[in-house]
Design a protein around this motif. Sequence first.
Motif, PDB file in Angstrom:
ATOM      1  N   LEU A   1       0.841  -1.192   0.000  1.00  0.00           N
ATOM      2  CA  LEU A   1       0.000   0.000   0.000  1.00  0.00           C
ATOM      3  C   LEU A   1       0.882   1.250   0.000  1.00  0.00           C
ATOM      4  CD1 LEU A   1      -2.843  -0.893   2.543  1.00  0.00           C
ATOM      5  CD2 LEU A   1      -3.034  -0.690   0.056  1.00  0.00           C
ATOM      6  N   THR A   2       0.352   2.315  -0.546  1.00  0.00           N
ATOM      7  CA  THR A   2       1.135   3.543  -0.665  1.00  0.00           C
ATOM      8  C   THR A   2       1.291   4.276   0.659  1.00  0.00           C
ATOM      9  OG1 THR A   2       0.451   3.823  -2.975  1.00  0.00           O
ATOM     10  CG2 THR A   2       1.237   5.786  -1.819  1.00  0.00           C
ATOM     11  N   ALA A   3       0.202   4.408   1.398  1.00  0.00           N
ATOM     12  CA  ALA A   3       0.210   5.278   2.585  1.00  0.00           C
ATOM     13  C   ALA A   3       0.292   4.522   3.903  1.00  0.00           C
ATOM     14  CB  ALA A   3      -1.041   6.154   2.579  1.00  0.00           C
ATOM     15  N   LEU A   4       0.316   3.193   3.848  1.00  0.00           N
ATOM     16  CA  LEU A   4       0.276   2.423   5.083  1.00  0.00           C
ATOM     17  C   LEU A   4       1.234   1.245   4.977  1.00  0.00           C
ATOM     18  CD1 LEU A   4      -1.406   2.505   7.756  1.00  0.00           C
ATOM     19  CD2 LEU A   4      -2.880   0.765   6.714  1.00  0.00           C
ATOM     20  N   ARG A   5       2.246   1.220   5.836  1.00  0.00           N
ATOM     21  CA  ARG A   5       3.211   0.129   5.842  1.00  0.00           C
ATOM     22  C   ARG A   5       2.639  -1.081   6.581  1.00  0.00           C
ATOM     23  NH1 ARG A   5       8.486   1.055   4.514  1.00  0.00           N
ATOM     24  NH2 ARG A   5       8.395  -1.231   4.320  1.00  0.00           N
ATOM     25  N   ARG A   6       3.105  -2.257   6.177  1.00  0.00           N
ATOM     26  CA  ARG A   6       2.681  -3.468   6.859  1.00  0.00           C
ATOM     27  C   ARG A   6       3.044  -3.383   8.353  1.00  0.00           C
ATOM     28  NH1 ARG A   6       4.977  -8.426   4.020  1.00  0.00           N
ATOM     29  NH2 ARG A   6       6.917  -7.624   4.882  1.00  0.00           N
ATOM     30  N   ASP A   7       2.117  -3.842   9.162  1.00  0.00           N
ATOM     31  CA  ASP A   7       2.237  -3.850  10.628  1.00  0.00           C
ATOM     32  C   ASP A   7       1.915  -2.496  11.257  1.00  0.00           C
ATOM     33  OD1 ASP A   7       2.941  -6.540  10.599  1.00  0.00           O
ATOM     34  OD2 ASP A   7       5.081  -6.086  10.455  1.00  0.00           O
TER      35      ASP A   7
END
Length: 415
Positions: free
Chosen positions: A343-349
């Motif tokens: 995702l562009t605006a949200l990193r995993r975790d």
Amino acid sequence: MTSVVFVHGTGVRAKSYEKSFARVMSGLGRVRADVRVARCFWGEEHGASLGLGGASLPVRTKNRGLGGDGALDEDDPLAVWALLEVDPLAELREFAEAAKARRGGGSRAGFAPGRQDPWQVVADTARGLSLEGVADGGGSLDELVSDIAPHLGAAGGRVAQEISRALGGTPPADGIEPIAARAVYALAVQRAEGPRGDGEPLAVDGADRDTVVGVLTDRLGGAGRGGFVAGAAKGVAVRALNSYLSPLSSLAHTFRGGITKGAVPASGDILRYQVRGAGVRAAIRTAVREATESGAGPVVLLAHSLGGIACVDLLAEPEPPAGVELLVTVGSQAPFLYELDALTALRRDDPLPAAFPRWLNVYDEQDLLGFVGEKVFPDRVTDLRVNTRQPFPRAHTSYFAHQRLYDLLAPELPK
């Protein structure tokens, strides 16, 4: 009054967006008359296209099938519909081969002078098929009938021709009616979508499809509308499927140019979004602002497929648009991309921002492009499952023809 901003997904252009928009307006209007539906069409300006006319496609010089595909071993109605999307006459041809095998080969059986070939009766009935009187009072069934009715004559004529060619003179056999009905329906849909498959795909709920096929089966003189394959036709669909698996891989190579160009809007939009997605998100932000400024109450984002990804990205930005009280993603890959850290605006975790609105995520188990979010974002996403009774890929494009979707959304929309 609530404003629902409809954000389309991958591969959608003006004609198909307007058709989907009309479906959403009609579907929501039947369950929530107080809802105002607003447009967010980004495909024309921000969608993908082959800017060099397909110069990157290799020229086919050798036709070699890959083979090695596995065989199906169960009579799966959705798999059969997937086959009929590729070749509407495949099941009918397999039925004819089975009928000839039962005859034991040799010359045609023939009939006494003055006696009508029973297959000719079926063929003549197929030529005269119509859907007159099939309606449900302005819902999705009416739309399907309207889409395919102009093509039913040609479809019935083609099926009649195949019945006469392949079965004329052979002894009678049970089970032809539902197979012929499915062939007529599949041909009519294919013609409605364009002679080369280059038209807009029809959004069709499986229940409406089964109703139409049931009517055609009845009008062909068949019985046992509830069963998928009956009598001597049992197993015909699976044999047809297995015989097609290997040739399809070769056909895909032969027609690569046309397939690739036809697939560009759908697959290309996804690729383009990964590096040029700011334009899509800006279009959604503008649509939300206009809906908010109109004073038409709280805003709901109703987003399909890639549109859902873009909405999640937008709402996870440090400064999301104001006024969105509910996000509804339909057949979307946003949870999957989060798990991939794509995702562009949200990193995993990373958790969803505290200001992220309530999120409903709609999926169909047959839709291979639809994912679930409750386990990805615990306590922040509610998954709603629907069953359009369609095989993939049509399951991915048929959500908005499915009345159950609107029934589920009606009590969830803010007032």
